[in-house]
Write a protein that holds these residues in place. Structure first.
Motif, mmCIF file in Angstrom:
data_model
loop_
_atom_site.group_PDB
_atom_site.id
_atom_site.type_symbol
_atom_site.label_atom_id
_atom_site.label_comp_id
_atom_site.label_asym_id
_atom_site.label_seq_id
_atom_site.Cartn_x
_atom_site.Cartn_y
_atom_site.Cartn_z
ATOM 1 N N VAL A 1 71.145 26.304 81.112
ATOM 2 C CA VAL A 1 71.899 27.331 80.809
ATOM 3 C C VAL A 1 71.175 28.718 80.994
ATOM 4 O O VAL A 1 71.732 29.710 81.337
ATOM 5 C CB VAL A 1 72.322 27.227 79.333
ATOM 6 C CG1 VAL A 1 73.058 28.296 78.919
ATOM 7 C CG2 VAL A 1 73.460 25.918 79.445
ATOM 8 N N ASN A 2 69.960 28.725 80.497
ATOM 9 C CA ASN A 2 69.174 30.040 80.500
ATOM 10 C C ASN A 2 69.120 30.439 81.647
ATOM 11 O O ASN A 2 69.082 31.892 82.267
ATOM 12 C CB ASN A 2 67.959 29.934 79.768
ATOM 13 C CG ASN A 2 68.010 30.278 78.179
ATOM 14 O OD1 ASN A 2 68.318 31.345 77.578
ATOM 15 N ND2 ASN A 2 68.349 29.188 77.395
ATOM 16 N N GLY B 1 80.159 30.231 90.552
ATOM 17 C CA GLY B 1 79.060 29.136 90.444
ATOM 18 C C GLY B 1 78.527 29.006 88.939
ATOM 19 O O GLY B 1 78.380 27.868 88.194
ATOM 20 N N ASN B 2 77.924 30.126 88.716
ATOM 21 C CA ASN B 2 76.931 30.218 87.555
ATOM 22 C C ASN B 2 77.843 30.272 86.275
ATOM 23 O O ASN B 2 77.548 29.755 85.327
ATOM 24 C CB ASN B 2 76.084 31.318 87.668
ATOM 25 C CG ASN B 2 74.984 30.904 88.426
ATOM 26 O OD1 ASN B 2 73.855 30.350 88.073
ATOM 27 N ND2 ASN B 2 74.656 31.715 89.427
ATOM 28 N N GLY B 3 78.989 30.994 86.622
ATOM 29 C CA GLY B 3 79.870 30.995 85.279
ATOM 30 C C GLY B 3 80.707 29.730 84.952
ATOM 31 O O GLY B 3 80.499 29.159 83.910
ATOM 32 N N THR C 1 67.059 19.350 78.040
ATOM 33 C CA THR C 1 66.955 20.087 79.263
ATOM 34 C C THR C 1 67.985 21.444 79.758
ATOM 35 O O THR C 1 68.059 22.345 80.612
ATOM 36 C CB THR C 1 66.557 19.264 80.621
ATOM 37 O OG1 THR C 1 65.656 18.509 80.179
ATOM 38 C CG2 THR C 1 66.107 20.168 81.775
ATOM 39 N N ASP C 2 69.234 20.824 79.202
ATOM 40 C CA ASP C 2 70.446 21.787 79.274
ATOM 41 C C ASP C 2 70.149 23.286 78.904
ATOM 42 O O ASP C 2 70.745 24.215 79.378
ATOM 43 C CB ASP C 2 71.523 21.333 78.740
ATOM 44 C CG ASP C 2 72.189 20.034 79.470
ATOM 45 O OD1 ASP C 2 71.714 19.726 80.540
ATOM 46 O OD2 ASP C 2 73.049 19.006 78.641
ATOM 47 N N THR C 3 69.314 23.335 77.890
ATOM 48 C CA THR C 3 68.967 24.676 77.465
ATOM 49 C C THR C 3 68.382 25.572 78.405
ATOM 50 O O THR C 3 68.657 26.541 78.571
ATOM 51 C CB THR C 3 68.247 24.632 76.123
ATOM 52 O OG1 THR C 3 68.650 23.632 74.927
ATOM 53 C CG2 THR C 3 67.826 25.900 75.478
ATOM 54 N N PHE C 4 67.320 25.110 78.960
ATOM 55 C CA PHE C 4 66.732 25.645 80.373
ATOM 56 C C PHE C 4 67.855 25.832 81.328
ATOM 57 O O PHE C 4 67.677 26.984 81.994
ATOM 58 C CB PHE C 4 65.579 24.730 80.649
ATOM 59 C CG PHE C 4 64.454 24.548 79.611
ATOM 60 C CD1 PHE C 4 63.618 25.545 79.256
ATOM 61 C CD2 PHE C 4 64.135 23.281 79.366
ATOM 62 C CE1 PHE C 4 62.655 25.082 78.407
ATOM 63 C CE2 PHE C 4 63.250 22.966 78.535
ATOM 64 C CZ PHE C 4 62.399 23.988 77.986
ATOM 65 N N CYS D 1 62.646 29.511 75.558
ATOM 66 C CA CYS D 1 63.466 30.270 75.974
ATOM 67 C C CYS D 1 63.480 31.622 75.514
ATOM 68 O O CYS D 1 63.652 32.695 76.217
ATOM 69 C CB CYS D 1 65.053 29.743 75.833
ATOM 70 S SG CYS D 1 65.381 28.496 77.270
ATOM 71 N N ILE D 2 63.681 31.732 74.195
ATOM 72 C CA ILE D 2 63.562 33.135 73.545
ATOM 73 C C ILE D 2 62.038 33.805 73.690
ATOM 74 O O ILE D 2 62.119 35.020 74.220
ATOM 75 C CB ILE D 2 63.508 32.790 71.927
ATOM 76 C CG1 ILE D 2 65.072 32.544 71.422
ATOM 77 C CG2 ILE D 2 63.040 34.245 71.342
ATOM 78 C CD1 ILE D 2 64.879 32.328 69.903
#
Length: 337
Positions: free
Chosen positions: A72-73, A49-51, A67-70, A153-154
């Motif tokens: 993905v992280n 699922g996460n992959g 928001t996709d950056t959050f 995120c960093i």
């Protein structure tokens, strides 16, 4: 196999005494088999699922939303934890024995801690981002640049890795009756206070913040709907997704951390000699709470699949490439509304 396991858990051990000096821990019938099977299911479902979620967002998205950056992280955090799960499956199958060596004992425990901190901080920031967008839209437009989620995120990863060092330093391999176990070092009063403060500052306060922020958002939207009679479906859906992810995380991790606090109190106050039943219940509670905590790592892909139209469309297109869709990005439910 006769139960000779010393008291231990994924983050914290009750005691460093020999097994014979501990209270006999409660064991449900076929507990080890049940836990092993559940871990295998979590591992298979979670990694796939996460992959898939990571692959879809990175390679299949036509429009990259802030928001996709959050998201993905969050998925990377869960995926990194899941790849350590086979070592815990082996531990369960071996009746608690740790057969993977000292480095993996420390490393896998460290990854679990980093996963918890990273998830709670990302969810807190996502909730704050929703709050900022709705309460102060003009300010949000200035702050929410393309670089904004990357820097967030960093920072979250650096902070989570630093907080996880407490677990990395505390874990060690110990031998009891020629058997090896992955446990925590003996707890002192200072360690107890530090662990309690860390749980409060890095888990319970962020959770309270998430609930408070969503309460303020819902109250504001309700007042807006009452005044203007308008219902923005995309906005409501974007808030619902973040709220659902946060609520699932809350119910997954809170039981474990509550029993963890009780375990810390049991150890520092040396309650197990006088209150053996208390010790047994806390130990069993941590084992069962750990199952919910681990299961959280495979829930987010399902939430985004069923409630985020853009991710749903991209996932289906990845699974069934022959199926035709309108170009994503022309019409989708955006989390950046």
């Amino acid at each position: 196999m006769e139960e000779t396991t010393p008291s231990y858990d994924y983050f914290y051990s009750f005691s460093s005494d020999t097994p014979e000096e501990n209270c006999q821990t409660l064991k449900l019938p076929y507990m080890e088999i049940f836990v092993s099977v559940l871990y295998i299911v979590i591992f298979l479902v979670g990694t796939v699922g996460n992959g898939l979620l990571i692959g879809v967002l990175i390679f299949k998205q036509y429009v990259w939303r802030l928001t996709d950056t959050f998201i993905v992280n969050l998925a990377i955090s869960d995926f990194s934890f899941l790849i350590t799960l086979p070592f815990w499956i082996d531990k369960e199958l071996a009746s608690g024995l740790w057969r993977s060596g000292s480095i993996l004992c420390k490393g896998s425990s460290y990854v679990i801690s980093v996963n918890m901190y990273c998830s709670i901080f990302l969810l807190t920031w996502m909730s704050g981002d929703r709050y900022l967008t709705i309460m102060y839209p003009s300010m949000a437009k200035k702050i929410r640049t393309k670089l904004y989620p990357i820097l967030v995120c960093i920072s979250v990863w650096i902070l989570s890795c630093l907080l996880g060092l407490h677990t990395l330093q505390s874990r060690e391999l110990k031998r009891y009756n020629n058997h090896t176990y992955c446990v925590d070092k003996e707890t002192t009063f200072n360690n107890w206070v530090g662990s309690l403060m860390l749980l409060t500052l890095a888990f319970f306060i962020p959770l309270f913040s998430i609930l408070t922020l969503h309460y303020s958002i819902i109250k504001k939207l309700y007042e807006h709907y009452q005044k203007f009679g308008k219902h923005d479906k995309k906005l409501r859906k974007s808030i619902k997704i973040v709220f659902m992810v946060a609520i699932v995380f809350f119910f997954s991790w809170t039981p474990f951390n509550i029993f963890k606090i009780l375990a810390l109190m049991s150890s520092i106050l040396e309650l197990k000699q006088s209150f053996c039943l208390y010790y047994k219940i806390v130990y069993l509670g941590m084992e069962l709470g750990g199952l919910f905590a681990f299961a959280n790592s495979c829930t987010n892909p399902f939430i985004y699949f069923f409630f985020d139209d853009c991710i749903h469309r991209a996932m289906i297109q990845s699974i069934l490439p022959c199926r035709k869709y309108n170009k994503p990005g022309s019409s989708f439910s955006s989390l950046d509304t």
